[in-house]
Scaffold this active site. Structure first.
Site, PDB file in Angstrom:
ATOM      1  N   GLY A 291      -0.155   5.424  -5.699  1.00  0.00           N
ATOM      2  CA  GLY A 291      -0.171   4.145  -5.020  1.00  0.00           C
ATOM      3  C   GLY A 291      -0.807   3.131  -5.952  1.00  0.00           C
TER       4      GLY A 291
ATOM      5  N   GLY B 101       0.819  -1.196   0.000  1.00  0.00           N
ATOM      6  CA  GLY B 101       0.000   0.000   0.000  1.00  0.00           C
ATOM      7  C   GLY B 101       0.860   1.256   0.000  1.00  0.00           C
ATOM      8  CB  THR B 102       2.168   3.346  -2.268  1.00  0.00           C
ATOM      9  OG1 THR B 102       1.324   3.054  -3.384  1.00  0.00           O
ATOM     10  CG2 THR B 102       3.207   2.256  -2.150  1.00  0.00           C
ATOM     11  CB  THR B 103      -0.213   7.739   0.078  1.00  0.00           C
ATOM     12  OG1 THR B 103      -1.071   8.821  -0.306  1.00  0.00           O
ATOM     13  CG2 THR B 103       0.878   8.245   1.013  1.00  0.00           C
TER      14      THR B 103
END
Length: 507
Positions: A407, A327-329
């Site tokens: 993401g 999970g990324t932002t």
């Protein structure tokens, strides 16, 4: 577009507002990005944490060259005995499907975000770090209404947020997970950020928090020690430079894999247009299939498949490094001077345990299946992990600068590829480029696509594979591309991806 302006695009309104506040106070794009990163720890806690890692693609005003700051995680220097490791599976509930992740202290790799923030600040910062953390500290201490999207993410990773009493105290203080509209507050994290601004990165190395990380790891079955924290260094790299549509595209270089795969997709599509063919949905799908095939078949020979030698000698590092698809932002900022920052962050999903009373979890990057192979502790020791994260800066001949990133796990490269093509080849405005329907082709051959393609395009996509998934609406599965675009005389545009409730602000 009008006169010189600043623009921010991010995954949460508070993240964007923090960056905009710093710009209004005289900070530059890098100051604003740091403020946004700190706020993302508070407002986007499922995706970002001081216990994770990330990348900054930076371009200083007036310069053609960009620099990549790699502060992603590293595998532990020494593997702990398997029977002494806390490492166990949980199921994340996405509604129609579930996905297994591994958590526990044995899932945590060495974090690098604290060092990364100060490396960014030392190289480019203008305002004091104490000022840059103020918006995040204020939000953490005062609290704010939890957004519906963040509340949804809480339900997805509920087993992680409810694994320990320390995590429940923050994410489920009344015994059940907070819901949209409830006040979310994290005073421990607010104190940590204020402390970090005061003490600097050493706080996470040999200072009190670094010692707390090592002690928790020692006592609760982790691999990390003080040696891991002291050995960690931020790497500043030259980006992988590629050309497409007359523009220079600065991509995340090896050992990360995402930039190289985007470069291959761009080179495939450039060859496609050289034959006089349009870049439509079928061409994009074919480019994704070709990228999957060349990645699987050629590995460290991928450089030979590209039109230039930019990857020669480096792509082997991308193949050799253990992968992390988590999970990324992302935060994109360009200020009125033309400084550009594209920052991508990840904490995986978190390991389920708050470090002391400091308000954050360490990452669970070693819980990635490709790294651990299903066996606790099965990783190569002391190496920088690879990532699909690909913060990107595009420089066009007329001086237009675009910062973007997303993401989306293994969909990162295809999401960025499509938005870049929409901007550079289809000449769409940034909001239209982000909102346009997307597709993705998995390595197994499954073709997924959103609604919005023409009947002809949809038929072409269905013809690409025996396994096709037509999504009923736009979905966060296809990433969350946040774009900032700037020209000195024409002004600025921004777009936050609605798939992840992104927000853009032009000042």
């Amino acid at each position: 577009m009008k006169k010189p302006q600043s623009v921010v695009a991010a995954g949460h309104s508070l993240t964007a507002e923090a960056a905009a506040e710093i710009l209004a106070d005289g900070g530059n794009a890098f100051d604003a990005a740091i403020a946004g990163v700190c706020m993302s720890f508070v407002a986007e806690a499922v995706f970002a944490s001081p216990g994770g890692g990330g990348f900054l693609m930076a371009r200083a005003a007036g310069q053609r060259a960009a620099k990549l700051f790699d502060f992603f995680v590293e595998t532990p220097l020494k593997r702990r005995a398997a029977n002494d490791v806390s490492f166990f599976p949980i199921n994340a509930n996405f509604g129609p499907a579930t996905q297994e992740f591994h958590i526990g202290l044995g899932a945590s790799a060495t974090p690098g975000i604290a060092q990364g923030l100060f490396a960014m600040h030392e190289a480019y910062g203008r305002l004091p770090m104490k000022r840059l953390v103020e918006p995040a500290v204020r939000a953490a201490n005062q609290g704010f209404p939890l957004s519906d999207f963040q509340a949804y993410l809480f339900t997805v990773v509920a087993p992680i947020l409810q694994e320990s009493a320390s995590a429940r105290a923050i994410f489920a203080p009344g015994g059940t997970l907070l819901k949209g509209g409830d006040t979310f507050r994290n005073e421990g994290l607010g104190e940590t950020l204020a402390w970090l601004a005061e003490d600097g990165a050493r706080l996470f190395v040999d200072g009190d928090i670094g010692q707390a990380i090592a002690a928790q790891s020692r006592d609760l079955g982790g691999h990390l020690t003080m040696d891991d924290l002291k050995r960690y260094e931020v790497c500043v790299r030259d980006p992988l430079l590629w050309r497409f549509g007359g523009a220079a595209v600065a991509l995340n270089p090896p050992p990360s894999a995402g930039g190289a795969l985007i470069a291959y997709g761009l080179s495939y599509l450039e060859a496609h247009t050289a034959l006089g063919q349009d870049i439509d949905a079928r061409a994009l799908g074919a480019a994704m299939i070709a990228t999957n095939e060349v990645r699987g078949a050629h590995g460290n020979q991928l450089a030979a498949k590209l039109a230039a030698g930019a990857l020669a000698g480096d792509i082997a590092a991308s193949v050799a490094a253990p992968q992390a698809y988590r999970g990324t932002t992302h935060i994109s900022v360009i200020d009125a001077e033309g400084n550009a920052a594209a920052v991508s962050l990840s904490n995986g999903e978190g390991n389920g345990f708050i470090v002391g009373d400091h308000g954050f979890m360490l990452n669970n990057m070693l819980g990635e299946e490709d790294v651990v192979g299903g066996e606790p502790g099965d990783f190569r020791e002391g190496v920088r992990m690879s990532s699909m994260m690909a913060p990107t800066i595009i420089l066009e001949a007329d001086g237009t600068v675009t910062a973007l990133g997303t993401g989306g796990s293994n969909r990162i490269r295809t999401a960025i590829l499509q938005v870049a093509v929409n901007i550079l080849a289809h000449r769409l405005e940034v909001e239209d480029a982000v909102n346009a329907p997307r597709l993705h082709v998995e390595r197994c051959g499954t073709v997924s696509f959103e609604p919005g393609f023409t009947e002809e395009e949809e038929a072409a996509l269905r013809a690409l594979s025996e396994t096709v998934k037509a999504w009923p609406e736009r979905n966060l599965f296809f990433g969350g591309v946040h774009v900032a675009r700037w020209h000195e005389k024409k002004g600025a545009q921004g777009a936050g991806d609605p798939r992840r409730q992104g927000v853009a602000k032009v000042a």
